[in-house]
Write a protein that holds these residues in place. Structure first.
Motif, PDB file in Angstrom:
ATOM      1  N   PHE A  97       0.816  -1.216   0.000  1.00 17.01           N
ATOM      2  CA  PHE A  97       0.000   0.000   0.000  1.00 17.01           C
ATOM      3  C   PHE A  97       0.854   1.273   0.000  1.00 17.01           C
ATOM      4  CE2 PHE A  97      -3.176  -2.693   2.586  1.00 17.01           C
ATOM      5  CZ  PHE A  97      -3.800  -3.133   1.429  1.00 17.01           C
ATOM      6  N   THR A  98       2.164   1.115   0.244  1.00 15.44           N
ATOM      7  CA  THR A  98       3.046   2.274   0.341  1.00 15.44           C
ATOM      8  C   THR A  98       3.003   3.115  -0.937  1.00 15.44           C
ATOM      9  OG1 THR A  98       4.514   1.033   1.812  1.00 15.44           O
ATOM     10  CG2 THR A  98       5.414   3.021   0.805  1.00 15.44           C
ATOM     11  N   ASN A  99       2.909   4.406  -0.754  1.00 15.33           N
ATOM     12  CA  ASN A  99       2.880   5.363  -1.877  1.00 15.33           C
ATOM     13  C   ASN A  99       1.641   5.229  -2.766  1.00 15.33           C
ATOM     14  OD1 ASN A  99       5.390   6.482  -1.104  1.00 15.33           O
ATOM     15  ND2 ASN A  99       6.494   4.888  -2.232  1.00 15.33           N
ATOM     16  N   LYS A 100       0.617   4.563  -2.269  1.00 14.41           N
ATOM     17  CA  LYS A 100      -0.662   4.487  -2.992  1.00 14.41           C
ATOM     18  C   LYS A 100      -1.580   5.572  -2.423  1.00 14.41           C
ATOM     19  CE  LYS A 100       0.535   0.759  -5.288  1.00 14.41           C
ATOM     20  NZ  LYS A 100       0.781   0.778  -6.747  1.00 14.41           N
ATOM     21  N   SER A 101      -1.933   6.543  -3.243  1.00 14.94           N
ATOM     22  CA  SER A 101      -2.682   7.698  -2.759  1.00 14.94           C
ATOM     23  C   SER A 101      -4.097   7.362  -2.299  1.00 14.94           C
ATOM     24  CB  SER A 101      -2.744   8.775  -3.843  1.00 14.94           C
ATOM     25  OG  SER A 101      -3.400   8.280  -5.002  1.00 14.94           O
ATOM     26  N   ASN A 102      -4.617   6.200  -2.695  1.00 15.39           N
ATOM     27  CA  ASN A 102      -5.984   5.831  -2.294  1.00 15.39           C
ATOM     28  C   ASN A 102      -6.007   4.933  -1.054  1.00 15.39           C
ATOM     29  OD1 ASN A 102      -4.778   3.884  -4.017  1.00 15.39           O
ATOM     30  ND2 ASN A 102      -6.764   2.892  -4.325  1.00 15.39           N
ATOM     31  N   PHE A 103      -4.869   4.853  -0.344  1.00 18.86           N
ATOM     32  CA  PHE A 103      -4.813   4.074   0.897  1.00 18.86           C
ATOM     33  C   PHE A 103      -4.257   4.936   2.024  1.00 18.86           C
ATOM     34  CE2 PHE A 103      -5.008   0.763  -2.240  1.00 18.86           C
ATOM     35  CZ  PHE A 103      -5.707  -0.261  -1.621  1.00 18.86           C
ATOM     36  N   ARG A 104      -4.948   4.893   3.167  1.00 14.69           N
ATOM     37  CA  ARG A 104      -4.466   5.550   4.385  1.00 14.69           C
ATOM     38  C   ARG A 104      -4.335   4.462   5.436  1.00 14.69           C
ATOM     39  NH1 ARG A 104      -1.895   7.803   7.774  1.00 14.69           N
ATOM     40  NH2 ARG A 104      -2.499   9.641   9.000  1.00 14.69           N
ATOM     41  N   VAL A 105      -3.101   4.125   5.812  1.00 15.97           N
ATOM     42  CA  VAL A 105      -2.844   3.026   6.743  1.00 15.97           C
ATOM     43  C   VAL A 105      -2.560   3.590   8.127  1.00 15.97           C
ATOM     44  CG1 VAL A 105      -1.429   0.994   7.211  1.00 15.97           C
ATOM     45  CG2 VAL A 105      -1.895   1.667   4.839  1.00 15.97           C
ATOM     46  N   LEU A 106      -3.282   3.076   9.140  1.00 13.01           N
ATOM     47  CA  LEU A 106      -3.162   3.577  10.505  1.00 13.01           C
ATOM     48  C   LEU A 106      -2.892   2.429  11.478  1.00 13.01           C
ATOM     49  CD1 LEU A 106      -6.268   5.930  10.421  1.00 13.01           C
ATOM     50  CD2 LEU A 106      -3.882   6.661  10.383  1.00 13.01           C
TER      51      LEU A 106
END
Length: 265
Positions: free
Chosen positions: A88-97
């Protein structure tokens, strides 16, 4: 057996939840439309986990939707899931928390297009807000047969099909796990206890018994697998700390504590 409902539902029906704007600002979520992804390891299926999570992550990436991703719990296999989340890194449509405060999680869930993964939140909380849920794999198997849930295997094609279906689903909010007054029902039970020692015992099927003299109650609880495991510490030896030192240590770390900061199950 007294069915008092889930205390989570009490919080969900509170009028004091954060607004969606407050939640998005607090966690830096840039999306107007999004889904929530929560996926935990199953300790009895760790051997299959690497292949399973690859299928799931591939489906999310291919779907092209916006996702808010929350870390798994700390059960065995969580490191396998987190390694796959590197995609998911550097994917603008993913916010990982790593984690979410529960009230903020609820505000986000209430405004999500759908929830996906294998968390009990998809089974228990999503329906209260009228949010569809895609339940992946066996972790929540047989928990409920609610119409808001689409059950799929850890298979990319099945998951992509379910995502398309979930976005079209509409239903009225329902609550099969409580009416929002579990605290009152539990208080009413406690009031019936005599002023004598109380014995609490864990029983089978996620129940506990409360016994005091001739009074006996049995309460249905949440399964322990819905919560992260508590680390075990050795009790050998004692440690002595001066009161002033301990007080200073607490003062310097209290900012990091919160009664409701959770990695949600």
């Amino acid at each position: 057996i007294f069915m008092i409902g889930s205390p989570d539902i009490d919080i969900m029906k509170s009028e004091n939840l954060p607004t969606i704007e407050e939640a998005k600002e607090h966690y830096g979520i840039p999306f107007d439309e999004f889904a929530i992804f929560l996926y935990h390891p199953i300790t009895t299926e760790v051997k299959e986990l690497e292949g399973d999570i690859k299928e799931v992550v591939s489906a999310l990436l291919e779907s092209g939707r916006n996702y808010m991703v929350v870390y798994p719990n700390n059960d065995k296999g969580s490191e396998i899931i987190l390694k796959e989340y590197d995609r998911f890194t550097n994917k603008s449509n993913f916010r990982v928390l790593p984690s979410l405060r529960f009230e903020f999680f609820l505000a986000l869930l209430a405004n999500a297009k759908f929830m996906i993964g294998n968390s009990s939140a998809g089974v228990r909380e999503a329906e209260v807000f009228g949010v569809p849920a895609i339940n992946i794999g066996n972790r929540q198997k047989s928990r409920t047969s609610s119409k808001h849930i689409i059950n799929v295997d850890n298979d990319k094609k099945e998951i992509l099909k379910a995502i398309s279906e979930a976005e079209k689903m509409r239903f009225e909010p329902v609550s099969n796990f409580g009416d929002g007054d579990s605290y009152k029902k539990f208080y009413d039970i406690i009031k019936e206890l005599p002023n004598t020692p109380v014995s609490l015992s864990a029983l089978k099927n996620n129940t506990i018994s409360i016994i005091s003299e001739g009074v006996y109650f049995k309460l249905l609880c949440l399964p322990k697998d819905d919560f992260p495991k508590i680390p075990q510490f050795s009790t050998d030896g004692d440690v002595e700390i001066e009161q002033s030192v301990l007080k200073n240590m607490l003062a310097m770390t209290i900012f990091a504590s919160s009664h409701d900061e959770v990695r949600y199950v």
